[in-house]
Design a protein around this motif. Sequence first.
Motif, short mmCIF file in Angstrom:
data_model
loop_
_atom_site.label_atom_id
_atom_site.label_comp_id
_atom_site.label_asym_id
_atom_site.label_seq_id
_atom_site.Cartn_x
_atom_site.Cartn_y
_atom_site.Cartn_z
N ALA A 76 11.94 -3.35 5.31
CA ALA A 76 11.34 -3.52 3.84
C ALA A 76 12.14 -2.79 2.74
O ALA A 76 12.17 -3.48 1.65
N GLN A 77 12.55 -1.91 3.10
CA GLN A 77 13.38 -1.17 1.90
C GLN A 77 14.53 -1.55 1.62
O GLN A 77 14.84 -1.81 0.46
N GLU A 78 15.07 -2.48 2.49
CA GLU A 78 16.64 -2.97 2.54
C GLU A 78 16.19 -4.23 1.52
O GLU A 78 16.79 -4.73 0.59
N VAL A 79 15.20 -4.98 2.03
CA VAL A 79 14.82 -6.41 1.33
C VAL A 79 14.35 -6.11 -0.08
O VAL A 79 14.63 -6.67 -1.10
N PHE A 80 13.44 -4.88 -0.38
CA PHE A 80 13.03 -4.52 -1.53
C PHE A 80 14.11 -4.23 -2.54
O PHE A 80 14.34 -4.79 -3.77
N LEU A 81 15.51 -3.73 -2.18
CA LEU A 81 16.53 -3.56 -2.93
C LEU A 81 17.28 -4.90 -3.06
O LEU A 81 17.71 -5.24 -4.33
N GLN A 82 17.27 -5.58 -2.08
CA GLN A 82 17.99 -7.00 -2.20
C GLN A 82 17.12 -7.86 -3.16
O GLN A 82 17.80 -8.87 -3.73
N LEU A 83 15.98 -7.82 -3.22
CA LEU A 83 15.23 -8.68 -4.37
C LEU A 83 15.35 -8.20 -5.77
O LEU A 83 14.65 -8.79 -6.52
N GLY A 84 15.96 -7.00 -5.87
CA GLY A 84 16.13 -6.55 -7.07
C GLY A 84 14.57 -5.78 -7.48
O GLY A 84 14.51 -5.50 -8.80
N MET A 85 13.64 -5.36 -6.74
CA MET A 85 12.57 -4.95 -7.01
C MET A 85 12.49 -3.40 -7.70
O MET A 85 11.70 -3.05 -8.12
N ALA A 86 13.69 -2.78 -7.39
CA ALA A 86 13.87 -1.31 -7.94
C ALA A 86 14.43 -1.54 -9.23
O ALA A 86 14.61 -0.51 -9.83
N ASN A 87 14.40 -2.53 -9.95
CA ASN A 87 14.95 -2.79 -11.09
C ASN A 87 14.01 -3.10 -12.28
O ASN A 87 14.14 -3.22 -13.55
N THR A 88 12.86 -2.85 -12.15
CA THR A 88 11.60 -2.90 -12.84
C THR A 88 11.62 -1.65 -13.93
O THR A 88 11.83 -0.37 -13.38
N ALA A 89 11.30 -1.91 -15.00
CA ALA A 89 11.43 -0.77 -16.05
C ALA A 89 10.63 0.71 -15.67
O ALA A 89 11.00 1.68 -15.95
N ALA A 90 9.41 0.35 -15.21
CA ALA A 90 8.22 1.30 -14.72
C ALA A 90 8.45 1.68 -13.40
O ALA A 90 7.72 2.68 -12.99
N ARG A 91 9.32 1.20 -12.61
CA ARG A 91 9.60 1.36 -11.12
C ARG A 91 8.18 1.22 -10.45
O ARG A 91 7.84 1.95 -9.62
N ASN A 92 7.68 -0.10 -10.70
CA ASN A 92 6.24 -0.24 -10.20
C ASN A 92 6.21 -1.58 -9.56
O ASN A 92 5.30 -2.33 -9.55
N GLY A 93 7.31 -1.70 -8.50
CA GLY A 93 7.34 -3.00 -7.93
C GLY A 93 6.81 -2.63 -6.36
O GLY A 93 6.83 -1.37 -5.90
N VAL A 94 6.17 -3.79 -5.88
CA VAL A 94 5.32 -3.71 -4.32
C VAL A 94 5.62 -4.73 -3.48
O VAL A 94 5.75 -5.84 -4.00
N LEU A 95 6.23 -4.52 -2.33
CA LEU A 95 6.77 -5.30 -1.45
C LEU A 95 5.78 -5.37 -0.29
O LEU A 95 5.76 -4.51 0.56
N PHE A 96 5.31 -6.50 0.09
CA PHE A 96 4.74 -6.85 1.34
C PHE A 96 5.71 -7.49 2.30
O PHE A 96 6.20 -8.54 2.16
N TYR A 97 5.99 -6.94 3.53
CA TYR A 97 7.07 -7.39 4.41
C TYR A 97 6.46 -7.81 5.64
O TYR A 97 5.64 -6.99 6.45
N VAL A 98 6.70 -9.04 6.14
CA VAL A 98 6.15 -9.61 7.27
C VAL A 98 7.27 -10.12 8.28
O VAL A 98 8.03 -10.76 7.83
N GLY A 99 7.25 -9.27 9.49
CA GLY A 99 8.25 -9.98 10.61
C GLY A 99 7.29 -10.69 11.58
O GLY A 99 6.94 -10.08 12.40
N VAL A 100 7.55 -11.99 11.63
CA VAL A 100 6.54 -12.90 12.26
C VAL A 100 6.75 -12.72 13.72
O VAL A 100 6.00 -12.29 14.51
N ALA A 101 8.07 -13.15 14.35
CA ALA A 101 8.22 -12.81 15.55
C ALA A 101 8.22 -11.41 16.13
O ALA A 101 7.60 -11.35 17.34
N ASP A 102 8.43 -10.50 15.44
CA ASP A 102 8.47 -9.07 15.88
C ASP A 102 6.85 -8.49 15.67
O ASP A 102 6.87 -7.30 15.91
N HIS A 103 6.11 -9.30 15.21
CA HIS A 103 4.45 -8.88 14.85
C HIS A 103 4.83 -7.69 14.03
O HIS A 103 3.99 -6.57 14.48
N ALA A 104 5.50 -7.61 13.21
CA ALA A 104 5.86 -6.45 12.45
C ALA A 104 5.41 -6.52 10.81
O ALA A 104 5.45 -7.58 10.17
#
Length: 146
Positions: free
Chosen positions: A47-75
């Motif tokens: 999730a942390q890796e995807v967060f960075l890949q999606l540019g979510m750390a680039n918001t001005a207030a650093r207020n992004g939220v990521l919901f990560y789902v790994g379907v086959a992994d039940h994660a």
Amino acid sequence: MSGLKDFLTPDDEKEIVNAIGIAEKNTSGEIRVHIENHSEKPPLERAQEVFLQLGMANTAARNGVLFYVGVADHAFAIIGDEGIDKVVEDDFWDCTKDEVISEFKKGEYKTGLINGILRAGERLKKYFPFDDKGDINELPDSISKA
């Protein structure tokens, strides 16, 4: 959860994207959902890796939220950027995660994600209210898939 194709219907995805729009309506915060079938990494690390890949750390207030789902992994993981982590109560992410997972266990994936997104939006509204003088939607309201 059998596979990525069967996890959510196109209508489910539309309702989730709509929930993101509702949640972001009264806040400068940004919410994204990322769904993939499998990862070799633990869910929080991925999730942390995807967060960075999606540019979510680039918001001005650093207020992004990521919901990560790994379907086959039940994660599942939910993470917020440092701006949010500084202000929300210590158990906020765990409580939100528990709410989502309780619906997932019933096979209600759409409902779990929508409930979690709306809960995050309410908290973001409290700490990062929308300012019509300068707020912009910095990230698209969408579900990313890998």
